[in-house]
Design a protein around this motif. Sequence first.
Motif, PDB file in Angstrom:
ATOM      1  N   GLU A  63     -12.456   9.671  16.077  1.00  0.00           N
ATOM      2  CA  GLU A  63     -11.515  10.355  15.166  1.00  0.00           C
ATOM      3  C   GLU A  63     -10.171  10.609  15.842  1.00  0.00           C
ATOM      4  O   GLU A  63      -9.133  10.615  15.181  1.00  0.00           O
ATOM      5  CB  GLU A  63     -12.109  11.695  14.704  1.00  0.00           C
ATOM      6  N   ASP A  64     -10.179  10.829  17.176  1.00  0.00           N
ATOM      7  CA  ASP A  64      -8.907  11.038  17.899  1.00  0.00           C
ATOM      8  C   ASP A  64      -8.030   9.784  17.795  1.00  0.00           C
ATOM      9  O   ASP A  64      -6.817   9.871  17.634  1.00  0.00           O
ATOM     10  CB  ASP A  64      -9.162  11.349  19.383  1.00  0.00           C
ATOM     11  N   ALA A  65      -8.699   8.638  17.873  1.00  0.00           N
ATOM     12  CA  ALA A  65      -7.954   7.375  17.774  1.00  0.00           C
ATOM     13  C   ALA A  65      -7.316   7.270  16.388  1.00  0.00           C
ATOM     14  O   ALA A  65      -6.158   6.842  16.258  1.00  0.00           O
ATOM     15  CB  ALA A  65      -8.896   6.199  18.016  1.00  0.00           C
ATOM     16  N   LEU A  66      -8.068   7.722  15.370  1.00  0.00           N
ATOM     17  CA  LEU A  66      -7.537   7.688  14.006  1.00  0.00           C
ATOM     18  C   LEU A  66      -6.296   8.576  13.895  1.00  0.00           C
ATOM     19  O   LEU A  66      -5.259   8.164  13.356  1.00  0.00           O
ATOM     20  CB  LEU A  66      -8.625   8.142  13.021  1.00  0.00           C
ATOM     21  N   ASP A  67      -6.397   9.800  14.431  1.00  0.00           N
ATOM     22  CA  ASP A  67      -5.263  10.732  14.368  1.00  0.00           C
ATOM     23  C   ASP A  67      -4.052  10.163  15.097  1.00  0.00           C
ATOM     24  O   ASP A  67      -2.928  10.219  14.595  1.00  0.00           O
ATOM     25  CB  ASP A  67      -5.643  12.086  14.997  1.00  0.00           C
ATOM     26  N   THR A  68      -4.282   9.608  16.298  1.00  0.00           N
ATOM     27  CA  THR A  68      -3.159   9.069  17.078  1.00  0.00           C
ATOM     28  C   THR A  68      -2.496   7.912  16.326  1.00  0.00           C
ATOM     29  O   THR A  68      -1.266   7.803  16.282  1.00  0.00           O
ATOM     30  CB  THR A  68      -3.672   8.580  18.468  1.00  0.00           C
ATOM     31  N   ALA A  69      -3.319   7.069  15.715  1.00  0.00           N
ATOM     32  CA  ALA A  69      -2.758   5.935  14.970  1.00  0.00           C
ATOM     33  C   ALA A  69      -1.947   6.422  13.767  1.00  0.00           C
ATOM     34  O   ALA A  69      -0.905   5.853  13.442  1.00  0.00           O
ATOM     35  CB  ALA A  69      -3.891   5.023  14.513  1.00  0.00           C
ATOM     36  N   ALA A  90       0.378  -3.381  19.666  1.00  0.00           N
ATOM     37  CA  ALA A  90      -0.801  -3.486  20.548  1.00  0.00           C
ATOM     38  C   ALA A  90      -1.559  -2.158  20.541  1.00  0.00           C
ATOM     39  O   ALA A  90      -2.801  -2.124  20.465  1.00  0.00           O
ATOM     40  CB  ALA A  90      -0.361  -3.846  21.962  1.00  0.00           C
ATOM     41  N   LEU A  91      -0.808  -1.045  20.586  1.00  0.00           N
ATOM     42  CA  LEU A  91      -1.450   0.272  20.592  1.00  0.00           C
ATOM     43  C   LEU A  91      -2.189   0.509  19.268  1.00  0.00           C
ATOM     44  O   LEU A  91      -3.328   0.993  19.240  1.00  0.00           O
ATOM     45  CB  LEU A  91      -0.390   1.361  20.836  1.00  0.00           C
ATOM     46  N   TYR A  92      -1.512   0.167  18.155  1.00  0.00           N
ATOM     47  CA  TYR A  92      -2.126   0.337  16.828  1.00  0.00           C
ATOM     48  C   TYR A  92      -3.446  -0.439  16.757  1.00  0.00           C
ATOM     49  O   TYR A  92      -4.476   0.088  16.310  1.00  0.00           O
ATOM     50  CB  TYR A  92      -1.144  -0.147  15.742  1.00  0.00           C
ATOM     51  N   THR A  93      -3.416  -1.688  17.224  1.00  0.00           N
ATOM     52  CA  THR A  93      -4.615  -2.532  17.161  1.00  0.00           C
ATOM     53  C   THR A  93      -5.738  -1.942  18.012  1.00  0.00           C
ATOM     54  O   THR A  93      -6.914  -1.912  17.600  1.00  0.00           O
ATOM     55  CB  THR A  93      -4.278  -3.969  17.640  1.00  0.00           C
ATOM     56  N   TYR A 107      -0.273   9.249  13.606  1.00  0.00           N
ATOM     57  CA  TYR A 107       1.023   9.715  14.163  1.00  0.00           C
ATOM     58  C   TYR A 107       1.934   8.532  14.461  1.00  0.00           C
ATOM     59  O   TYR A 107       3.128   8.566  14.192  1.00  0.00           O
ATOM     60  CB  TYR A 107       0.798  10.531  15.443  1.00  0.00           C
ATOM     61  N   LEU A 108       1.328   7.511  15.028  1.00  0.00           N
ATOM     62  CA  LEU A 108       2.106   6.324  15.381  1.00  0.00           C
ATOM     63  C   LEU A 108       2.795   5.750  14.133  1.00  0.00           C
ATOM     64  O   LEU A 108       3.977   5.420  14.150  1.00  0.00           O
ATOM     65  CB  LEU A 108       1.162   5.296  16.012  1.00  0.00           C
ATOM     66  N   LEU A 109       2.034   5.708  13.027  1.00  0.00           N
ATOM     67  CA  LEU A 109       2.615   5.160  11.787  1.00  0.00           C
ATOM     68  C   LEU A 109       3.699   6.069  11.226  1.00  0.00           C
ATOM     69  O   LEU A 109       4.722   5.602  10.726  1.00  0.00           O
ATOM     70  CB  LEU A 109       1.512   4.949  10.736  1.00  0.00           C
ATOM     71  N   HIS A 169       7.767   2.621   3.028  1.00  0.00           N
ATOM     72  CA  HIS A 169       6.647   3.439   2.563  1.00  0.00           C
ATOM     73  C   HIS A 169       5.421   2.553   2.271  1.00  0.00           C
ATOM     74  O   HIS A 169       4.298   2.869   2.651  1.00  0.00           O
ATOM     75  CB  HIS A 169       7.073   4.200   1.303  1.00  0.00           C
ATOM     76  N   GLY A 170       5.690   1.412   1.633  1.00  0.00           N
ATOM     77  CA  GLY A 170       4.598   0.496   1.279  1.00  0.00           C
ATOM     78  C   GLY A 170       3.903  -0.057   2.515  1.00  0.00           C
ATOM     79  O   GLY A 170       2.681  -0.175   2.555  1.00  0.00           O
ATOM     80  N   ASP A 171       4.738  -0.413   3.552  1.00  0.00           N
ATOM     81  CA  ASP A 171       4.152  -0.941   4.800  1.00  0.00           C
ATOM     82  C   ASP A 171       3.255   0.110   5.451  1.00  0.00           C
ATOM     83  O   ASP A 171       2.147  -0.175   5.913  1.00  0.00           O
ATOM     84  CB  ASP A 171       5.272  -1.289   5.806  1.00  0.00           C
ATOM     85  N   ARG A 172       3.768   1.338   5.466  1.00  0.00           N
ATOM     86  CA  ARG A 172       3.017   2.430   6.119  1.00  0.00           C
ATOM     87  C   ARG A 172       1.694   2.667   5.370  1.00  0.00           C
ATOM     88  O   ARG A 172       0.647   2.835   5.972  1.00  0.00           O
ATOM     89  CB  ARG A 172       3.884   3.693   6.118  1.00  0.00           C
ATOM     90  N   GLU A 173       1.784   2.630   4.058  1.00  0.00           N
ATOM     91  CA  GLU A 173       0.575   2.837   3.243  1.00  0.00           C
ATOM     92  C   GLU A 173      -0.451   1.716   3.489  1.00  0.00           C
ATOM     93  O   GLU A 173      -1.649   1.958   3.622  1.00  0.00           O
ATOM     94  CB  GLU A 173       0.972   2.861   1.765  1.00  0.00           C
ATOM     95  N   ARG A 174       0.082   0.494   3.595  1.00  0.00           N
ATOM     96  CA  ARG A 174      -0.815  -0.652   3.817  1.00  0.00           C
ATOM     97  C   ARG A 174      -1.525  -0.520   5.168  1.00  0.00           C
ATOM     98  O   ARG A 174      -2.731  -0.717   5.274  1.00  0.00           O
ATOM     99  CB  ARG A 174       0.002  -1.946   3.766  1.00  0.00           C
ATOM    100  N   LEU A 175      -0.760  -0.139   6.204  1.00  0.00           N
ATOM    101  CA  LEU A 175      -1.382  -0.022   7.527  1.00  0.00           C
ATOM    102  C   LEU A 175      -2.329   1.176   7.611  1.00  0.00           C
ATOM    103  O   LEU A 175      -3.329   1.124   8.330  1.00  0.00           O
ATOM    104  CB  LEU A 175      -0.309   0.062   8.622  1.00  0.00           C
ATOM    105  N   SER A 176      -2.014   2.231   6.863  1.00  0.00           N
ATOM    106  CA  SER A 176      -2.950   3.374   6.816  1.00  0.00           C
ATOM    107  C   SER A 176      -4.267   2.934   6.197  1.00  0.00           C
ATOM    108  O   SER A 176      -5.351   3.260   6.676  1.00  0.00           O
ATOM    109  CB  SER A 176      -2.380   4.519   5.974  1.00  0.00           C
ATOM    110  N   ALA A 177      -4.151   2.185   5.093  1.00  0.00           N
ATOM    111  CA  ALA A 177      -5.360   1.708   4.402  1.00  0.00           C
ATOM    112  C   ALA A 177      -6.137   0.748   5.300  1.00  0.00           C
ATOM    113  O   ALA A 177      -7.370   0.797   5.366  1.00  0.00           O
ATOM    114  CB  ALA A 177      -4.965   1.017   3.099  1.00  0.00           C
ATOM    115  N   PHE A 178      -5.412  -0.107   6.018  1.00  0.00           N
ATOM    116  CA  PHE A 178      -6.051  -1.083   6.917  1.00  0.00           C
ATOM    117  C   PHE A 178      -6.798  -0.356   8.036  1.00  0.00           C
ATOM    118  O   PHE A 178      -7.921  -0.703   8.397  1.00  0.00           O
ATOM    119  CB  PHE A 178      -4.968  -1.996   7.495  1.00  0.00           C
TER     120      PHE A 178
END
Length: 401
Positions: free
Chosen positions: A211-217, A196-199, A219-221, A229-238
């Motif tokens: 940009e703060d939201a981007l940084d926090t997200a 929920a936080l990520y979304t 860190y969350l990942l 690693h692949g999941d994290r990369e996918r969510l970073s790209a998303f």
Amino acid sequence: MNTETTRVLSAMCPNGRLHLGHYLGVLQNWQQIQYQYNCFFMIADIHGLIRYNNDNQQPIDTINEMVIDWLAAGVDPSQAIMFIQSKVPEHFELSSLLSVITPLGWLERIPSYKEALEELEHTNSNSYGLLGAPVLQSADILLYNAHYVITGEEQSANIELTRDIARRFNHLYGREEGFEDKATLTIKKLGTKKAALYTKLLLKYQQDGNEDALDTARYLLQDALNLSHGDRERLSAFLENKGKVFLQEPQILAGGSTRIIGTDGNPMSITRNNTINIRETPDNVAIKIRSMTTDPARVRRSDPGTPSDCPVWSLHQIYTTQEIKEWVEMGCLSAGIGCLDCKQPLIDAINLQQQNLIEKAKPYQEDSTLVKRILSDGCGRAREIANNNLKLIKHAMNIDY
Ligand code: SF4
């Protein structure tokens, strides 16, 4: 061998003997950065063919002399990969692939193309190669995923084009099939609260540009240890609305050129035939400097001159000591010295530097197999890296059958 992971590519066209401008502006810089970065130094023979149409020269002789200049200047094949563009055919394959996604308008707008057309106006040499040269240049850079390119300011539009091509490629081919659906499923792996936080952060960044939201997200990942690693990369790209980055967008690293004045008072360049070459003999240096243009207002020995109006003075700025410069300034303004007097300490200073380069070049001149071996080794190493990257690129384009 330098093991730094930041890659730098720089290139020279073999269109004649290198001169002092190359030494001061490029080679001294290469000699230093080879210890800081993973460097690829390329002999751009095909660009030379396109741009200069080296009709009267034996390219291999020019290449050998150029590489000897590099080595004499301290470029070290155990630190940097030195290779010939045409010996790594992957450059041409990638150039063809990138041409598929490069709009014609991007190329027609490039200033270097327009300038080349003006230069070639009377020779009827406009060619597809000339128009496509920036795509080949992009392939030269992107094939090695270079983070930096060392080049002159005049090439900045070409590097911008390379970034545009890389961005377009990543956009077109960097998304796996069903990317959004897979990302939505991956978010669930974060657990209810973190998902929920990520979304929430994703919306804040994508809708408001926060940009703060981007940084926090981010860190969350990083903290989500249950993600692969692949999941994290996918969510970073998303998160950043991006796909996988296949091609690195290069930046320009300062140090591509130094303007040095040639013997006719214009910028030193091979095409102007006003150069003092690297490893020029002491006699030639003396002849060239003695005949060098001076302050046009100083016609007779008894006329006072103005150093700032004199091309010789600009070389004094680079080569001679403060003490000599003061002597020149005073002597010129008061007509206390003649121009030949003024030129002598400059000749001595240039020859002192040249002597060192001549000495260092000797072993490579005496044994021609040394340069051959260095280039063969460099081409082999470059080709291995290029081939691996090209495979990944073709896989992304779904043409690796
Ligand atoms: S004395 Fe030196 S600086 Fe003055 S005009 Fe002659 S060459 Fe130039």
